[in-house]
Every structure is written in C-alpha cells, then in structure tokens.
Design a protein around this motif. Structure first.
Motif, PDB file in Angstrom:
ATOM      1  N   UNK A   1       0.841  -1.188   0.000  1.00 17.56           N
ATOM      2  CA  UNK A   1       0.000   0.000   0.000  1.00 17.56           C
ATOM      3  C   UNK A   1       0.883   1.248   0.000  1.00 17.56           C
ATOM      4  N   UNK A   2       0.665   2.102  -0.991  1.00 16.52           N
ATOM      5  CA  UNK A   2       1.392   3.356  -1.100  1.00 16.52           C
ATOM      6  C   UNK A   2       0.506   4.511  -0.655  1.00 16.52           C
ATOM      7  N   UNK A   3       1.109   5.480  -0.015  1.00 16.99           N
ATOM      8  CA  UNK A   3       0.422   6.727   0.321  1.00 16.99           C
ATOM      9  C   UNK A   3       1.463   7.837   0.352  1.00 16.99           C
ATOM     10  N   UNK A   4       1.196   8.905  -0.347  1.00 14.25           N
ATOM     11  CA  UNK A   4       2.094  10.066  -0.368  1.00 14.25           C
ATOM     12  C   UNK A   4       3.523   9.667  -0.744  1.00 14.25           C
ATOM     13  N   UNK A   5       3.641   8.722  -1.693  1.00 11.17           N
ATOM     14  CA  UNK A   5       4.951   8.350  -2.200  1.00 11.17           C
ATOM     15  C   UNK A   5       5.737   7.397  -1.337  1.00 11.17           C
ATOM     16  N   UNK A   6       5.114   6.838  -0.286  1.00 16.28           N
ATOM     17  CA  UNK A   6       5.815   5.902   0.594  1.00 16.28           C
ATOM     18  C   UNK A   6       5.013   4.607   0.724  1.00 16.28           C
ATOM     19  N   UNK A   7       5.720   3.500   0.958  1.00 12.60           N
ATOM     20  CA  UNK A   7       5.030   2.258   1.303  1.00 12.60           C
ATOM     21  C   UNK A   7       4.675   2.330   2.779  1.00 12.60           C
ATOM     22  N   UNK A   8       3.387   2.338   3.067  1.00 10.12           N
ATOM     23  CA  UNK A   8       2.941   2.545   4.444  1.00 10.12           C
ATOM     24  C   UNK A   8       2.338   1.293   5.068  1.00 10.12           C
ATOM     25  N   UNK A   9       2.114   0.257   4.250  1.00  7.82           N
ATOM     26  CA  UNK A   9       1.501  -0.948   4.794  1.00  7.82           C
ATOM     27  C   UNK A   9       1.673  -2.075   3.784  1.00  7.82           C
ATOM     28  N   UNK A  10       1.488  -3.307   4.238  1.00  8.94           N
ATOM     29  CA  UNK A  10       1.488  -4.462   3.348  1.00  8.94           C
ATOM     30  C   UNK A  10       0.550  -5.504   3.923  1.00  8.94           C
ATOM     31  N   UNK A  11       0.113  -6.416   3.088  1.00  8.95           N
ATOM     32  CA  UNK A  11      -0.849  -7.436   3.502  1.00  8.95           C
ATOM     33  C   UNK A  11      -0.526  -8.724   2.763  1.00  8.95           C
ATOM     34  N   UNK A  12      -0.320  -9.797   3.516  1.00  9.78           N
ATOM     35  CA  UNK A  12      -0.061 -11.102   2.921  1.00  9.78           C
ATOM     36  C   UNK A  12      -1.348 -11.918   2.871  1.00  9.78           C
ATOM     37  N   UNK A  13      -1.419 -12.843   1.912  1.00  7.39           N
ATOM     38  CA  UNK A  13      -2.608 -13.683   1.721  1.00  7.39           C
ATOM     39  C   UNK A  13      -3.870 -12.825   1.757  1.00  7.39           C
TER      40      UNK A  13
END
Length: 242
Positions: free
Chosen positions: A213-225
């Motif tokens: 998940x990107x927000x304002x040019x940064x990776x701010x979160x991720x989600x597996x499965x």
C-alpha cells in the motif's frame, strides 16, 4: 529497489512522487500495488520496470543495476527481460494474434531466428492463454478479454524475469477481469513467473500473494494472503490517512 525517490519539476513546483522507497519484490511471487490516487503507484511501476529513472536511489533487476544504464541499454533490457500488460491492450491492429505475440521477439536483436523457430513455446503460450485456435485472427475480431490474453501472451513470450501489469483489468467487465486475473495467477503458480500489478480494485489485489500500500509516495503498509474485504478495509484506512 533501494531508497528510491522520484521528483518531477524543480523549485517550488517540484512534486515528490516517490519518497525513499525500499522494497524487494519476491521472485516467483505475485505482488499487487495499491494506494489512493496520486500515491505514486504508476511512478513506482515505471521506476521498477526501467521505464523511468529515479531521482535518487537504485533499482535492480536480478543482479543488474538499472541506475547507470542509458536509454538504449534500458530498451534492450525491457525487451528481453521484462514483460508488460497495460489497461489499453496496445495491440497492432494489422497484425494477427501470432504476429502480435511474437512482436517482442522480432524487435529483440540477435534473438529473432532462434526464438521464432521455437514453435513449441509459442504454441504452449497461446494454448495457455486460451488462444490456440485464434492465431490468425486480428484484434478487431477479438473480444476485450481475448485482446488482453494476447497482451499477456506477448508479455510471456520472451520468458521475462518479471511481468508488470498497470491496471490490466481496468477496461474489462467483472467476469472477463476474473478470467484474466486467474490467468495471471496461473502463470505464477505453474510457470514460476514473477508478476507485479498496480491496481485500484480490491478484488484484483486479492489474487496476489502480497499487497503493498502506497500513500504520499511511501510504502505505508502491506498485507499477505489478501482477501478483497481485507484489502478494501486497508484502503479505507489509507484514505483517512491521506
């Protein structure tokens, strides 16, 4: 991708599309990239694929550092080691299905004779995407879903190290989109293909192994499965975050 930033414009008009993004995309995995409008999704894909050069930081494809490559070398790399599937199918109207699929091989210097005589791989690729009986058809004779299948076959024909998809189901109806996403999923599971897909659709993202998940040019979160519900919930929170 290590500490990659991308700034468009200069001075007061400068806009930072990516801000020190560092991420490793797993080989043989399916990664989806999501974020609100203007979050940097397309810039992320363009930098990762060598379509655009970062302002700072380094991008590597396997053991190759893209940062110091000139446009000629980048073009050669994209032709031989990267596949692309876009929302617009980008097929040549005057060419048949087979000619559109083999176009990257014709453009790749030094590979033409060997690659074009590898009929077994060409036939396998066309059968895999469900177009074995339509090799002589032209794009106007195909549905939207079939045209996107041609685009996927074209992306796979060079046996690339990674396939990048930029909203590959954005122009398709729900049922057709599901078929195309299933096909992309199968290329990962059966061929060990690496796929990186930018999308705005939580259902499309649920076909991936991991969602960034990107927000304002940064990776701010991720989600597996991921599930579509979980992705939609994260996107809602990102909307509030932005």
């Amino acid at each position: 991708m290590n500490a990659v930033s991308k700034v468009y414009g200069k001075g007061k008009s400068a806009v930072a599309a990516l801000r020190e993004v560092s991420v490793t995309l797993p080989k043989g995995g399916f990664t989806a990239v999501m974020g609100p409008s203007g979050s940097g999704k397309s810039t992320f894909l363009h930098c990762a694929a060598g379509l655009d050069k970062p302002t700072a930081g380094t991008v590597r494809l396997g053991g190759t550092d893209l940062s110091g490559m000139n446009e000629t070398k980048l073009t050669e790399l994209r032709r031989e080691r990267v596949g692309f599937v876009f929302q617009a199918f980008n097929l040549v109207p005057s060419l048949t299905v087979e000619q559109n699929v083999t176009l990257p091989l014709r453009l790749a210097r030094g590979r033409t004779d060997r690659a074009l005589t590898d009929r077994a791989w060409l036939n396998e690729t066309l059968e895999r995407v469900g177009l074995g009986g339509r090799t002589t058809h032209r794009p106007a004779e195909l549905s939207g879903g079939q045209q996107q299948r041609v685009a996927i076959a074209r992306a796979l024909i060079t046996k690339p190290e990674v396939v990048f998809g930029d909203e590959p189901t954005g122009a398709l109806d729900t049922m057709t989109a599901r078929d195309v996403l299933t096909l992309l999923r199968e290329t990962v599971d059966t061929l060990g293909q690496t796929v990186v897909m930018v999308t705005h659709d939580p259902v499309a993202a649920s076909y991936a192994d991991t969602v960034l998940f990107l927000a304002d040019g940064r990776i701010v979160d991720s989600l597996s499965a991921p599930t579509a519900t979980a992705v939609a919930e994260r996107m809602t929170r990102l909307g509030a975050y932005v």
